[in-house]
Design a protein around this motif. Structure first.
Motif, PDB file in Angstrom:
ATOM      1  N   GLU A  41       0.806  -1.414  -0.004  1.00 56.80           N
ATOM      2  CA  GLU A  41      -0.450   0.204  -0.414  1.00 56.80           C
ATOM      3  C   GLU A  41       1.205   1.457  -0.020  1.00 56.80           C
ATOM      4  O   GLU A  41       2.411   1.121   0.082  1.00 56.80           O
ATOM      5  N   GLY A  42       0.265   2.319  -0.117  1.00 56.68           N
ATOM      6  CA  GLY A  42       0.527   4.127   0.077  1.00 56.68           C
ATOM      7  C   GLY A  42       1.330   4.446  -1.398  1.00 56.68           C
ATOM      8  O   GLY A  42       2.249   5.321  -1.230  1.00 56.68           O
ATOM      9  N   PHE A  43       1.467   4.027  -1.959  1.00 60.41           N
ATOM     10  CA  PHE A  43       1.161   4.165  -3.987  1.00 60.41           C
ATOM     11  C   PHE A  43      -0.241   4.004  -4.838  1.00 60.41           C
ATOM     12  O   PHE A  43      -0.919   4.329  -4.115  1.00 60.41           O
ATOM     13  N   SER A  44       0.572   4.652  -5.443  1.00 62.05           N
ATOM     14  CA  SER A  44      -0.507   5.403  -6.603  1.00 62.05           C
ATOM     15  C   SER A  44      -0.291   5.146  -8.134  1.00 62.05           C
ATOM     16  O   SER A  44       0.879   4.693  -8.257  1.00 62.05           O
ATOM     17  N   THR A  45      -1.311   5.209  -9.058  1.00 60.39           N
ATOM     18  CA  THR A  45      -0.675   5.154 -10.100  1.00 60.39           C
ATOM     19  C   THR A  45      -0.176   5.863 -11.017  1.00 60.39           C
ATOM     20  O   THR A  45       1.149   5.296 -11.356  1.00 60.39           O
ATOM     21  N   ASP A  46       0.080   6.840 -10.279  1.00 62.64           N
ATOM     22  CA  ASP A  46       1.641   8.011 -10.740  1.00 62.64           C
ATOM     23  C   ASP A  46       3.287   6.807 -10.378  1.00 62.64           C
ATOM     24  O   ASP A  46       3.449   6.831 -11.057  1.00 62.64           O
ATOM     25  N   GLY A  47       2.994   6.379  -9.263  1.00 63.59           N
ATOM     26  CA  GLY A  47       4.016   5.994  -8.937  1.00 63.59           C
ATOM     27  C   GLY A  47       4.321   4.880 -10.375  1.00 63.59           C
ATOM     28  O   GLY A  47       5.474   4.022 -10.585  1.00 63.59           O
ATOM     29  N   LEU A  48       3.425   4.082 -10.895  1.00 62.57           N
ATOM     30  CA  LEU A  48       3.003   2.693 -11.526  1.00 62.57           C
ATOM     31  C   LEU A  48       3.676   3.806 -13.073  1.00 62.57           C
ATOM     32  O   LEU A  48       4.317   2.588 -13.764  1.00 62.57           O
ATOM     33  N   ALA A  49       3.189   4.784 -13.832  1.00 63.05           N
ATOM     34  CA  ALA A  49       3.318   5.790 -14.152  1.00 63.05           C
ATOM     35  C   ALA A  49       5.049   5.617 -14.686  1.00 63.05           C
ATOM     36  O   ALA A  49       5.685   5.592 -15.167  1.00 63.05           O
ATOM     37  N   ALA A  50       6.063   5.738 -13.104  1.00 58.80           N
ATOM     38  CA  ALA A  50       7.123   6.732 -13.568  1.00 58.80           C
ATOM     39  C   ALA A  50       7.520   4.872 -13.368  1.00 58.80           C
ATOM     40  O   ALA A  50       9.057   5.076 -14.262  1.00 58.80           O
ATOM     41  N   ILE A  51       6.943   4.037 -13.540  1.00 58.97           N
ATOM     42  CA  ILE A  51       7.716   2.492 -13.505  1.00 58.97           C
ATOM     43  C   ILE A  51       7.673   2.124 -14.969  1.00 58.97           C
ATOM     44  O   ILE A  51       8.419   1.899 -15.679  1.00 58.97           O
ATOM     45  N   ALA A  52       6.890   2.773 -15.659  1.00 57.82           N
ATOM     46  CA  ALA A  52       6.205   2.490 -16.868  1.00 57.82           C
ATOM     47  C   ALA A  52       7.291   3.490 -18.273  1.00 57.82           C
ATOM     48  O   ALA A  52       7.432   2.569 -19.053  1.00 57.82           O
ATOM     49  N   SER A  53       6.890   4.408 -17.298  1.00 55.98           N
ATOM     50  CA  SER A  53       7.477   5.662 -18.622  1.00 55.98           C
ATOM     51  C   SER A  53       9.605   5.204 -18.013  1.00 55.98           C
ATOM     52  O   SER A  53      10.346   4.885 -19.266  1.00 55.98           O
ATOM     53  N   HIS A  54      10.382   4.212 -17.405  1.00 58.75           N
ATOM     54  CA  HIS A  54      11.830   4.919 -17.145  1.00 58.75           C
ATOM     55  C   HIS A  54      12.192   3.313 -17.067  1.00 58.75           C
ATOM     56  O   HIS A  54      13.581   2.740 -16.990  1.00 58.75           O
ATOM     57  N   CYS A  55      11.285   2.559 -16.815  1.00 58.03           N
ATOM     58  CA  CYS A  55      12.400   0.821 -16.722  1.00 58.03           C
ATOM     59  C   CYS A  55      11.735   0.348 -18.243  1.00 58.03           C
ATOM     60  O   CYS A  55      11.123  -0.481 -18.640  1.00 58.03           O
ATOM     61  N   LYS A  56      13.541   0.823 -19.245  1.00 58.76           N
ATOM     62  CA  LYS A  56      12.519   0.183 -20.046  1.00 58.76           C
ATOM     63  C   LYS A  56      13.063  -1.461 -20.520  1.00 58.76           C
ATOM     64  O   LYS A  56      12.364  -2.055 -21.848  1.00 58.76           O
ATOM     65  N   LEU A  57      13.635  -1.733 -19.748  1.00 55.98           N
ATOM     66  CA  LEU A  57      14.294  -3.542 -19.827  1.00 55.98           C
ATOM     67  C   LEU A  57      12.847  -4.268 -19.176  1.00 55.98           C
ATOM     68  O   LEU A  57      13.142  -5.403 -18.784  1.00 55.98           O
ATOM     69  N   LEU A  58      12.206  -3.696 -18.734  1.00 57.95           N
ATOM     70  CA  LEU A  58      10.126  -4.397 -17.899  1.00 57.95           C
ATOM     71  C   LEU A  58       9.723  -4.932 -18.455  1.00 57.95           C
ATOM     72  O   LEU A  58       9.275  -4.727 -19.308  1.00 57.95           O
TER      73      LEU A  58
END
Lengths: 227, 562
Positions: free
Chosen positions: B215-232
């Motif tokens: 808990e403690g996060f929002s979809t904004d945090g997920l947006a950061a992951i989606a945007s910057h983790c190129k090899l996800l």
């Protein structure tokens, strides 16, 4: 609980809603639930072992620690609960409660089942149930703003919910342009629905009010009611 | 950390084997070829031992030099010329299980260094058992990190919000020291958007994020992951409390994103082929459900609601012969409600599915006879969790406690690792558990037992116990203090609404400095506790865990660490 209501007959929900009593719609009396639970306990196949109906003696009603959602959708206060029991994840419990409140709001069982089969991981920690009042209606409704993807869907849902009240002197039912949907935001101001992005609206909306156009002065031109 | 060759080395190896449990980790995951690798490994050790022994005979006295340059002639050089570092590291690569790697790292300083620099996967079962910086410093080349936070009973709202379990320190420490990190798994932790942002920017090779019950996060945090983790390639979100700020985050995956292989944020667990999760579908018609299931003959894992009914379970029993895991969840959460499943459904399953090894079963009634039958039919249970919704409910036929039923389960299922008990239970069931459940690692107790003896049976008898969680049971200070050394071999103990007093906790704290004793008092009972000096005030919630990190500094004001 919703299933048991259906057991009583198609109009059970509506009947309960129009029943005159003190209290907010959705909170049932003690008798109702006992009645419902005894209805449920009539299985079609009689089991060989007796069905225990002992109630736990040491129940505390602490379930109110959950959000407004839980209070709204939970059975009446008399049905006491032990904190953290049964050991079911809150996520699972809240999924059922969201489904229950959604089916209440929309009044459509099919839509509720669609939601329960594939719940998203995104469950907001803050409750987003808001009261909806309509000028001239005898009682209010409550809806969950998270259930709607946008303004159009919200408007359609509200129209469906309040159609019975607006058709009194109009044979063809409510004329949408007669009404404006307004809301009260965090600051307590009365705002016209539709100006801000829907996400922002769901975050800041505290209460909804459907007003007659004739009373809407200075909130914008009639064209703006088209969302 | 100096260890010597020869007898001291053998001695330390034995010690390491005994102590390796302390550093966590489960048994080996590598089964195939494991014996061969172990043979090679043992030969290596024996050769070290010989070298050491030869030296002792020559010098005529026992030396315990550290494996430093001065002892190269004795052992260091001996082993290293035979086995250069790369070779030793290669040998270690055959020991992926954390427990084994912890063992080899205790043999000597050189091996400790080689092991820690080549460690690829670290599992931290309790985020407060060790400091994040220490883990990052020791294992700079870690690729996969798993961290768990809150105790299990947090799932049922027994742990107050803001208790702790913050992911921040772990992500920050890893960002500083472990830039090669590729996979992060977290369970029951509080993760902020800032942490997710930091995560997304700190690890160029990051490819897998798994968050379970966080808990403690929002979809904004997920947006950061989606945007910057190129090899996800894997994003797995299960049962988290995520603040939904709209679906915009989904469009943050770059258009050129070709790496994403597995995306799971709909609470479906496991591969669809082998498993079926229908536990969120209460309106599914029972007959349709059973019709569908009767065709799934290869099904290994099934999660359903109790709407399936005993009849439906009979269909499962006759169709799904490969079934290994069954979970039956309640659709009505109320204690005296109605359920379509009873002990009969469970017996039917046990008769039809001999491969069943994992069970979670919610029902409203049970009998000893049924449990005894189930135990005989399915001796292969590794996980057996039975929840009778009404606390303290006896055998519905005989009105007796369910001691004999659960006794049969622990007696027959010799490989049982996890057990949850319910219904009316006396100290006798704990006597059985202590006597027979020798492989038991996790035990969950609610509304059970008569006296301290119950808990002591478990503490004294269950040799492999790692996690013990108890609520609403009459165990007090005598039980808490009955076997204090045991806590050092366990990950944690949770007790809520029992009879433990503050005095008992203080005694435990003074006897065992390597434990954190957390007294959790939601209602700011600290003041209450000081007022009642006459009668011993009971501790509402107690969480005890071993740690090398000392008292944590992020505890909220309602948590008192003794």
């Amino acid at each position: 609980m919703e299933a048991a209501v259906g057991y009583l007959g198609v109009n059970a929900d509506n009947l309960k809603d129009t029943e005159l009593r003190l209290g907010l719609p959705g909170t049932g009396a003690v008798d109702d639930h006992h009645h419902l639970s005894s209805q449920k306990a009539l299985p079609s196949s009689v089991p060989s072992t007796p069905r225990g109906k002992k109630r736990a003696a040491e129940d505390n009603d602490d379930e109110a620690t959950e959000s407004d959602d839980a209070v709204e959708a939970a059975p009446p206060v008399a049905k006491a609960q032990v904190v953290g029991w049964p050991p079911v994840r809150s996520y699972r419990k809240s999924c059922f409660q969201v489904a229950a409140s959604k089916s209440k709001a929309v009044g459509n069982k099919d839509e509720a089942s669609k939601n329960t089969t594939a719940p998203a991981a995104a469950v907001a920690t803050n409750g987003s149930l808001v009261k909806v009042s309509m000028d001239g209606a005898p009682y209010l409704r409550k809806i969950d703003l998270r259930m709607y993807k946008g303004y159009r869907e919200l408007r359609e849902a509200l129209e469906a919910m309040f159609v019975c009240f607006s058709g009194a002197d109009n044979n063809s039912g409510a004329n949408p342009s007669e009404f404006a949907i307004t809301y009260q935001d965090k600051d307590g101001d009365l705002m016209l629905v539709g100006d801000v992005p829907f996400d922002m609206f769901t975050r800041t909306c505290k209460k909804l009010r459907i007003m007659k156009r004739s009373e809407v002065t200075g909130l914008g031109s009639p064209r703006q009611t088209k969302i | 950390m100096g260890f010597g060759p020869g007898r001291s080395q053998s001695f330390f190896l034995v010690l390491a084997a005994a102590r390796s449990e302390k550093l966590g980790g489960r048994g080996s995951h590598v089964q195939i070829g494991y014996e061969w690798q172990m043979c090679f490994f043992v030969c290596l050790l024996i050769s070290c031992w010989f070298l050491g022994e030869r030296n002792n005979l020559e010098t005529g006295r026992k030396r315990i030099p550290s494996c430093s340059s001065s002892s190269k002639a004795v052992l260091g050089e001996g082993t290293m010329t035979y086995f250069p570092e790369e070779v030793v590291e290669h040998i270690f690569s055959f020991l992926p299980a954390q427990r084994d790697r912890n063992t080899v790292s205790l043999v000597c300083k050189v091996w400790y260094e080689i092991e820690r620099l080549s460690r690829r996967s670290v599992f931290v079962g309790n985020c407060y058992a060790v400091r994040a910086e220490r883990v990052a410093l020791r294992f700079p080349n870690v690729r996969a990190l798993t961290v768990k936070g809150k105790p299990h009973f947090a799932d049922f709202n027994l742990v107050p919000p803001d208790w702790g379990g913050y992911a921040g320190p772990w992500i920050e420490a890893a960002a500083r020291g472990c830039v090669g990190l590729e996979e992060l798994r977290m369970k029951r932790m509080v993760v902020s958007d800032e942490s997710l942002e930091l995560l997304s920017r700190s690890f160029p090779r990051f490819r897998a994020l798994v968050l379970i019950s966080c808990e403690g996060f929002s979809t904004d945090g997920l947006a950061a992951i989606a945007s910057h983790c190129k090899l996800l390639s894997e994003l797995d979100l299960q049962e988290n409390e995520v603040e939904d700020r709209g679906p915009r985050w989904l469009s943050c995956f770059p258009d050129s994103c070709t790496s994403l292989v597995s995306l799971n944020f709909a609470c479906i667990k496991g591969e669809v082929n082998a498993g079926l999760n229908l536990s969120y579908a209460p309106t599914l018609d029972a007959s349709d459900l059973t019709k569908m299931i009767s065709r799934c003959v290869k099904l290994q894992r099934l999660w359903v609601l109790d709407c399936i009914s005993d009849k439906g379970l009979q269909v499962v029993a006759s169709s799904c012969k490969d079934l290994q895991e069954l979970r039956v969840f309640p659709s009505d959460f109320y204690v005296a409600g109605y359920s379509a499943v009873t002990e009969e459904g469970l017996v039917a399953i046990s008769l039809g599915c001999p491969k069943l090894n994992s069970l979670l079963y919610f029902c409203h009634q049970m009998t000893n006879a049924a449990l005894i039958t189930v135990a005989k039919n399915c001796p292969n249970f590794t996980r057996f969790r039975l929840c009778i919704l009404e606390p303290g409910k006896p055998d519905v036929m005989t009105n007796q406690p369910l001691d004999e039923g659960f006794g049969a389960i622990v007696r027959e299922c010799k490989g049982l690792r996890r057990l949850s008990i319910s219904g009316l239970l006396t100290d006798k069931v704990f006597m059985y558990i202590g006597k027979y459940a020798k492989q038991l690692e996790m035990l969950s107790i609610a509304f059970a037992g008569d006296s301290d003896k119950g808990m002591m049976h478990v503490m004294n008898g269950c040799k492999n116990l790692r996690k013990l969680e108890i609520r609403d049971s009459p165990f007090g200070d005598a039980a808490l203090l009955g076997n204090v050394a045991k806590y050092e071999t366990m990950r944690s103990l949770w007790m809520s609404s029992c009879n433990v007093t503050l005095k008992g906790c203080q005694v435990l704290a003074s006897k065992m400095p390597m434990l954190n004793i957390e007294v959790i008092n939601e209602w700011d009972g600290c003041n209450e506790m000081e007022e009642n000096h006459g009668e011993l005030p009971k501790v509402e919630k107690l969480y005890v865990y071993r740690t090398t990190a000392g008292a944590r500094d992020d505890a909220p004001n309602f948590v008192k660490i003794l």
